[in-house]
Design a protein around this motif. Sequence first.
Motif, short mmCIF file in Angstrom:
data_model
loop_
_atom_site.label_atom_id
_atom_site.label_comp_id
_atom_site.label_asym_id
_atom_site.label_seq_id
_atom_site.Cartn_x
_atom_site.Cartn_y
_atom_site.Cartn_z
N ASN A 1 -9.24 -7.93 5.41
CA ASN A 1 -8.87 -6.53 4.77
C ASN A 1 -8.98 -6.43 3.27
O ASN A 1 -9.80 -5.70 3.01
CB ASN A 1 -7.76 -5.86 5.50
N MET B 1 -9.09 -1.58 -0.06
CA MET B 1 -7.50 -1.28 -0.01
C MET B 1 -7.23 -1.34 -1.42
O MET B 1 -7.45 -2.05 -2.45
CB MET B 1 -6.98 -2.43 0.68
N CYS C 1 0.88 -1.06 -0.14
CA CYS C 1 -0.06 -0.12 -0.04
C CYS C 1 1.02 1.33 -0.02
O CYS C 1 1.43 1.54 1.20
CB CYS C 1 -0.85 0.02 1.27
N GLU D 1 -5.05 -0.99 8.75
CA GLU D 1 -4.79 -1.98 7.56
C GLU D 1 -3.72 -1.85 6.69
O GLU D 1 -3.05 -2.88 6.16
CB GLU D 1 -6.39 -1.85 6.81
N GLN D 2 -3.47 -0.64 6.14
CA GLN D 2 -2.35 -0.63 5.35
C GLN D 2 -0.90 -0.83 5.88
O GLN D 2 0.09 -1.47 5.17
CB GLN D 2 -2.24 0.85 4.77
N THR E 1 -5.39 -7.24 -6.19
CA THR E 1 -6.17 -7.97 -5.06
C THR E 1 -6.12 -9.39 -5.12
O THR E 1 -5.67 -10.06 -4.16
CB THR E 1 -7.64 -7.48 -5.16
N GLU F 1 -0.20 4.75 2.72
CA GLU F 1 -0.04 4.10 4.13
C GLU F 1 -0.76 4.99 5.11
O GLU F 1 -0.05 5.75 5.75
CB GLU F 1 1.10 3.54 4.57
#
Length: 264
Positions: free
Chosen positions: A243, A249, A151, A158-159, A212, A154
């Motif tokens: 997540n 995300m 990610c 979660e990231q 993903t 950030e």
Amino acid sequence: MTQADGYLLDNRQSEAKQRFDAFASLFDPTTFRHLEACGLGPGRRCWEVGAGGTSVVAWLAEKVGPTGRVVATDIDTSLLAAAARAPVEVRTHDVGAEEPPGEDFDLVHARLVLVHVPDRERALRSMIKALRPGGRLLIEDADPALQPLTCPYEYGPEQQLANRLRQGFRKLLAERGADLSYGRKLPRLLREAGLQEVEADAYFPVASSACTALETATVRQIRGRLVAAGLATDADVDQHLANVASGSMDLATAPMISAWGRKP
């Protein structure tokens, strides 16, 4: 690449096909654009190194037609069985330890392979040796050190968790001999190997459904290694997968650098 017990991303694991499908969605358009520029046509002879899945092999077979030849090699050919029909020949082969399967190829291509090969120098020499004079080499490889984050933005826990697990993944790769900055070296390596007309570019996916899918399959595939090495807990992995599954995300991959040149 040797099929050692320490190899992190084994084609025999159930998640391997999901990873190759994600790679195809992410990178095939870029790969096909570069392959098209190599002047492929009927009757051409191609070596696809570390083929893994079938998407590039099938595309090459269509381009060269029944009078051409596509040799698809990998240390584990279990996912290539569906492509094993004329003009495709599937061989079990270790590019970093064995002689090339011929020396008359018009094109040699490897995608996301050499970064994992312990003897990358020998592998590169083998691939160039396999080319006829005037033949083209296209190598596409990742550079995880150039962009090390899952990610890049950030902004929350979660990231942060995603990036911590990616850091663990990179550590496992490095411990098994992967060169995490290999992609950026390709133009220089091709020039020093004597190739001419060397050029390169890069593709950097930032957010997509394929990113993903790749993240999910990769984390599931290395889960046991992460936990065993103390780089994550089962609870960490479960939370990260949840997540990712939420769809909220923006997940990136390492840049793929494509470099190409012509054998004089």
